[in-house]
Write a protein that holds these residues in place. Structure first.
Motif, PDB file in Angstrom:
ATOM      1  N   LYS A 123       0.830  -1.208   0.000  1.00 18.48           N
ATOM      2  CA  LYS A 123       0.000   0.000   0.000  1.00 18.48           C
ATOM      3  C   LYS A 123       0.861   1.253   0.000  1.00 18.48           C
ATOM      4  N   ARG A 175       1.378   4.512  -2.817  1.00 16.93           N
ATOM      5  CA  ARG A 175       1.309   5.931  -2.487  1.00 16.93           C
ATOM      6  C   ARG A 175       2.497   6.716  -3.043  1.00 16.93           C
ATOM      7  N   ASP A 228       0.072   7.983   5.058  1.00 16.54           N
ATOM      8  CA  ASP A 228       0.364   9.313   4.512  1.00 16.54           C
ATOM      9  C   ASP A 228       1.701   9.846   5.031  1.00 16.54           C
ATOM     10  N   ALA A 257       4.522   7.852   3.456  1.00 17.69           N
ATOM     11  CA  ALA A 257       4.724   8.214   2.050  1.00 17.69           C
ATOM     12  C   ALA A 257       5.544   9.502   1.933  1.00 17.69           C
ATOM     13  N   ARG A 295       2.346  16.788  -2.906  1.00 18.42           N
ATOM     14  CA  ARG A 295       1.648  15.805  -2.088  1.00 18.42           C
ATOM     15  C   ARG A 295       1.152  16.413  -0.791  1.00 18.42           C
ATOM     16  N   GLN A 336      -2.357  13.967  -2.546  1.00 16.97           N
ATOM     17  CA  GLN A 336      -2.553  12.926  -3.545  1.00 16.97           C
ATOM     18  C   GLN A 336      -1.391  11.946  -3.518  1.00 16.97           C
TER      19      GLN A 336
END
Length: 202
Positions: free
Chosen positions: A44, A48, A146, A149, A197, A202
């Motif tokens: 996952k 990202r 998040d 990432a 980002r 995103q």
């Protein structure tokens, strides 16, 4: 290590453009290697960061091919160290353990800003250990995706800037400056992706 060896070899060669291309290519493979590692440990998280890492990879490849100029002259060859030595393995393990502990501690104390700071600093000596630490923490649910990432992109930028530092430290000639400028352009692409980002999530 590759940047250091090629910088020394490039200074003694009549034509340095192939060396500039090789350093840019070597730096770009770090982003692909990071993404492959993340895909195995934390799929996952890999999804990202696919776009920003991909942008840095493409930028590095384009700049490498732009710098490439075939040269048939005899060039000095510099031997490279064995990347599979026990010293390298123990060093990686020590950095991995230290970064994992620091990431957990700084997130509790300073939040996401602490994670980004530690990730970027650790990346100056290599991308693999901090990248794996972030992947493990994200896969175990100890770090939000998040945040992880953003930290991975910070690692990609940090490791590129680390190579720039090596180049400028071992060579102050035009070869070092041109190659450093190429890597700075790749880092700028990563920084733009990081800002995008943060702004748009995103």
């Amino acid at each position: 290590a590759a940047a250091l060896a090629w910088s020394r070899a490039g200074r003694g060669a009549a034509q340095t453009r192939p060396y500039e291309a090789m350093i840019a290519l070597a730096a770009s493979t770090a982003f692909l290697r990071m993404w492959a590692m993340l895909s195995i440990v934390a799929p996952k998280l890999a999804g990202r960061v696919a776009a920003p890492l991909g942008a840095m990879l493409v930028a590095g490849l384009l700049l490498a091919f732009a710098r490439h100029s075939p040269d048939h002259a005899t060039e000095e060859r510099t031997p490279l160290a064995n990347p599979l030595s026990l010293r390298v393995a123990f060093t990686f393990a020590a950095i991995y353990a230290a970064v994992t502990l620091l990431l957990a501690a700084t997130r509790d104390a300073f939040g996401d800003a602490g994670v980004l700071a530690v990730s970027g600093a650790a990346a100056l000596v290599g991308a693999d250990a901090p990248g794996l630490s972030l992947a493990r923490l994200a896969a175990d649910g100890r770090l939000p995706l998040d945040t992880a990432a953003l930290a991975v992109v910070a690692v990609a930028i940090g490791t590129t800037l680390g190579k720039v530092g090596i180049l400028l430290a071992v060579g102050r000639d035009r070869f070092a400056h041109r190659t450093a400028a190429t890597l700075l352009a790749v880092a700028a692409v990563g920084a733009a992706a990081l800002v995008w980002r943060i702004q748009f999530g995103q």
